[in-house]
Motif scaffolding. Structure first.
Motif, PDB file in Angstrom:
ATOM      1  N   UNK A   1     -28.244  16.661   6.473  1.00  0.00           N
ATOM      2  CA  UNK A   1     -27.044  16.121   5.795  1.00  0.00           C
ATOM      3  C   UNK A   1     -27.118  16.315   4.277  1.00  0.00           C
ATOM      4  N   UNK A   2     -27.724  17.397   3.830  1.00  0.00           N
ATOM      5  CA  UNK A   2     -27.747  17.656   2.381  1.00  0.00           C
ATOM      6  C   UNK A   2     -26.579  18.539   1.937  1.00  0.00           C
ATOM      7  N   UNK A   3     -25.709  18.942   2.872  1.00  0.00           N
ATOM      8  CA  UNK A   3     -24.669  19.921   2.508  1.00  0.00           C
ATOM      9  C   UNK A   3     -23.782  19.488   1.334  1.00  0.00           C
TER      10      UNK A   3
ATOM     11  N   UNK B   1     -24.292   9.057  -3.439  1.00  0.00           N
ATOM     12  CA  UNK B   1     -23.972  10.280  -4.172  1.00  0.00           C
ATOM     13  C   UNK B   1     -24.820  10.366  -5.442  1.00  0.00           C
ATOM     14  N   UNK B   2     -25.158  11.576  -5.846  1.00  0.00           N
ATOM     15  CA  UNK B   2     -25.867  11.768  -7.117  1.00  0.00           C
ATOM     16  C   UNK B   2     -27.225  12.419  -6.906  1.00  0.00           C
ATOM     17  N   UNK B   3     -27.810  12.812  -8.028  1.00  0.00           N
ATOM     18  CA  UNK B   3     -29.029  13.618  -7.978  1.00  0.00           C
ATOM     19  C   UNK B   3     -30.201  12.860  -7.320  1.00  0.00           C
ATOM     20  N   UNK B   4     -30.395  11.597  -7.702  1.00  0.00           N
ATOM     21  CA  UNK B   4     -31.529  10.856  -7.137  1.00  0.00           C
ATOM     22  C   UNK B   4     -31.338  10.676  -5.636  1.00  0.00           C
ATOM     23  N   UNK B   5     -30.112  10.348  -5.233  1.00  0.00           N
ATOM     24  CA  UNK B   5     -29.836  10.146  -3.809  1.00  0.00           C
ATOM     25  C   UNK B   5     -30.030  11.445  -3.039  1.00  0.00           C
ATOM     26  N   UNK B   6     -29.698  12.564  -3.662  1.00  0.00           N
ATOM     27  CA  UNK B   6     -29.849  13.864  -3.001  1.00  0.00           C
ATOM     28  C   UNK B   6     -31.328  14.106  -2.681  1.00  0.00           C
ATOM     29  N   UNK B   7     -32.187  13.783  -3.651  1.00  0.00           N
ATOM     30  CA  UNK B   7     -33.627  13.984  -3.418  1.00  0.00           C
ATOM     31  C   UNK B   7     -34.137  13.042  -2.333  1.00  0.00           C
ATOM     32  N   UNK B   8     -33.619  11.809  -2.329  1.00  0.00           N
ATOM     33  CA  UNK B   8     -34.033  10.862  -1.281  1.00  0.00           C
ATOM     34  C   UNK B   8     -33.629  11.392   0.098  1.00  0.00           C
TER      35      UNK B   8
ATOM     36  N   UNK C   1      -9.705  20.015   3.231  1.00  0.00           N
ATOM     37  CA  UNK C   1      -9.211  18.748   2.701  1.00  0.00           C
ATOM     38  C   UNK C   1     -10.043  17.553   3.147  1.00  0.00           C
ATOM     39  N   UNK C   2     -10.771  17.696   4.254  1.00  0.00           N
ATOM     40  CA  UNK C   2     -11.408  16.511   4.841  1.00  0.00           C
ATOM     41  C   UNK C   2     -12.934  16.493   4.734  1.00  0.00           C
ATOM     42  N   UNK C   3     -13.557  17.610   4.380  1.00  0.00           N
ATOM     43  CA  UNK C   3     -15.023  17.652   4.291  1.00  0.00           C
ATOM     44  C   UNK C   3     -15.486  17.269   2.883  1.00  0.00           C
ATOM     45  N   UNK C   4     -16.493  16.415   2.788  1.00  0.00           N
ATOM     46  CA  UNK C   4     -17.075  16.194   1.463  1.00  0.00           C
ATOM     47  C   UNK C   4     -17.898  17.407   1.027  1.00  0.00           C
ATOM     48  N   UNK C   5     -18.336  18.221   1.998  1.00  0.00           N
ATOM     49  CA  UNK C   5     -19.112  19.418   1.635  1.00  0.00           C
ATOM     50  C   UNK C   5     -18.239  20.675   1.618  1.00  0.00           C
TER      51      UNK C   5
END
Ligand SMILES: Cc1cc2nc3c(=O)[nH]c(=O)nc-3n(C[C@H](O)[C@H](O)[C@H](O)COP(=O)(O)OP(=O)(O)OC[C@H]3O[C@@H](n4cnc5c(N)ncnc54)[C@H](O)[C@@H]3O)c2cc1C
Length: 485
Positions: A245-247, A211-218, A374-378
């Motif tokens: 899987x960037x949602x 999780x987080x900005x750097x991981x999102x770019x990766x 309730x169950x989706x992280x996105x």
């Protein structure tokens, strides 16, 4: 601007679903003021009501806030955390710190818009202005209009108009330094209880997500270096890593949609079909936000009002079997179990599982939407509601109501070797390809050879597919006829 604010007064940056430092219009405007910047996040379960952040998304939020706080710390700033109705918390902070103004990203959720109005009014009473910036969408959602100034209800002309709006501004980099005043009292992130305790259901989340900005770019870079090239076909195969899987990164704003758009355009070696289709999906996200912006009741009521009278069933047992991945329909169960384990489900399977709920089980789409919430992280109010209405046939630009996905043929088409089903429904791990999507049709010897005993090791289907399809068609036809009469 607070005219009475002294020269040393800070400005507040109120972070929301834009938990990043790059390409952040509100942060950039605050820094441009030349004043010290106080970064704030408000956990506002009061204003969001029924749409308070769901369980899985709270897990994400915890880690995303931790990451944002760390990124701010390395730039000299401290993230202040407060909990409560934004319309009380933000003005209180502004008074406490003598802030000159407040900058925030605009959200398109109806509850957030109401909270914005209330916050702006309360701030105005203390002479402080709330300035909203576009941080979560590609375009200003009010500005996209038909030639006659109307609102688009159909995706294709909407997308065409978006593309014609021309090149977007290039994304901006993160600031090197964020000058911050002495931070006021802050809640402790751990004290918010966003993470599960007993039971700890987030083991699969931890294994899957950074999780987080750097991981999102990766994550985006990994996708753009590989899967995007075959995305136009690969995106439909849930057994393969064919989508980005960037949602969740997009929902929480660790990436802006503009950054995704630019990075994708620049990274693509050839402007192949994969890139085009990927960009069109980013515009589906934009379209969902646009629909919600112009139809604030979309999460609760069908966009085609006649569908409110559809005679749906009320069957807690079937709903629970669906939620638990125990329907006896392998591709549906695989999807629902992937959802529980990862907080994410492949789009093709979201469509199949959702269609099974609203058509074959004839349960209300709102029940499925609430469970996904309730169950989706996105979990995203706009994309979730628009997608459920699309599947249920009650959206403006939906698939026609008589289109009923057959989960067996969908499984055979998009998971031909059963890899996806076997990964998530290990009870069927040894079923031959031919029967893995419909174990009830297998001869007894085949079932025994695969160690499957229907009704004991794996459920019998909770619905007879042809009969359930007919029941759905009858109910939908009655609704449509009644509306036309
Ligand atoms: C019933 C149902 C509920 C859904 N609920 C959500 C939700 O709560 N939040 C959410 O972000 N998406 C939702 N979607 C849309 C879609 O399934 C996910 O965006 C996608 O699976 C995310 O995976 P990805 O990032 O690998 O997508 P990719 O295929 O890599 O697509 C890239 C991005 O485009 C956007 N996108 C792709 N498909 C859609 C779509 N159909 N509608 C809107 N945006 C899209 C997403 O932001 C996604 O991250 C739902 C779909 C269905 C059928």
């Amino acid at each position: 601007m607070n005219k009475g604010a002294d020269a040393g007064a800070p400005v507040i940056v109120w972070f929301r679903q834009d938990l990043r430092l790059q390409d952040h219009a509100a942060l950039n405007a605050a820094l441009a003021s030349g004043r010290a910047v106080l970064p704030v996040y408000v956990l506002d379960d009061d204003s969001s009501g029924a749409w308070a952040v769901g369980g899985a998304a709270r897990w994400w939020l915890h880690h995303s806030l931790a990451s944002l706080a760390e990124n701010l710390t390395t730039r000299g700033a401290t993230l202040t955390l407060r909990r409560g109705p934004a319309a009380e918390v933000i003005p209180a902070l502004a008074r406490e710190t003598g802030a000159a103004e407040v900058h925030a990203g605009r959200m398109h959720e109806p509850w957030a818009r109401q909270a914005d109005d209330a916050t702006a009014a309360a701030l105005q009473r203390v002479g402080v202005e709330l300035r909203l910036h576009r941080t979560a969408t590609l375009f200003d959602l009010d500005s996209i209009r038909t030639k006659t100034g109307g609102i688009y209800g159909v995706y294709t002309p909407f997308a065409r108009t978006c593309r014609a709006l021309g090149p977007l501004h290039p994304p901006t980099p993160a600031p090197d330094h964020v000058p911050c005043p002495a931070p006021p009292q802050s809640d402790r992130l751990e004290g918010w209880g966003l993470l599960p305790t007993h039971p700890d259901w987030a083991g699969g989340f931890r294994e899957t997500w950074q999780v987080g900005e750097a991981a999102a770019h990766d994550r985006l870079a990994g996708f753009l270096s590989k899967a995007v090239h075959g995305y136009d076909t690969g995106r439909n195969l849930p057994g393969q890593p064919g989508t980005s899987m960037v949602s969740p990164h997009l929902h929480w704003g660790e990436l802006s949609p503009g950054q995704v758009w630019h990075t994708a355009e620049q990274a693509a070696q050839e402007t192949g079909k994969g890139l085009e289709v990927f960009l069109s999906e980013i515009l589906w996200r934009e379209f969902a936000a646009y629909l919600l912006w112009h139809n604030p009741h979309m999460p609760e009521q069908p966009l085609r009002p006649d569908f409110a009278r559809l005679a749906v069933r009320d069957d807690a047992g079937d709903l629970q079997a669906w939620q638990r991945g125990q329907t006896g329909i392998p591709i549906v169960d695989a999807g629902m179990r992937q959802l529980w384990q990862l907080g994410w489900m492949h789009n093709r399977v979201r469509m199949i599982a959702a269609s099974f709920l609203v058509k074959q089980l004839l349960l209300p789409w709102q029940a499925g939407q609430a469970y996904f919430w309730d169950t989706l992280v996105d979990a995203d109010l706009a994309s979730n509601a628009a997608s459920w209405q699309w599947i249920a046939g009650c959206g403006i630009d939906s698939q026609p109501f008589f289109r009923v996905f057959n989960p067996v043929s969908q499984g055979e088409k998009f998971d031909p070797d059963g890899a996806y089903v076997r990964a998530w429904v290990p009870e069927l791990g040894r079923m031959p390809d031919k029967f893995v999507h419909a174990p009830w049709s297998a001869p007894q010897t085949v079932l025994a050879g695969a160690g499957v005993e229907l009704g004991r090791t794996y459920p019998n289907p909770i619905a007879d597919l042809p009969q359930a399809r007919q029941r759905a068609l009858d109910a939908y036809r009655t609704t449509v006829r009644r509306a036309a009469a």
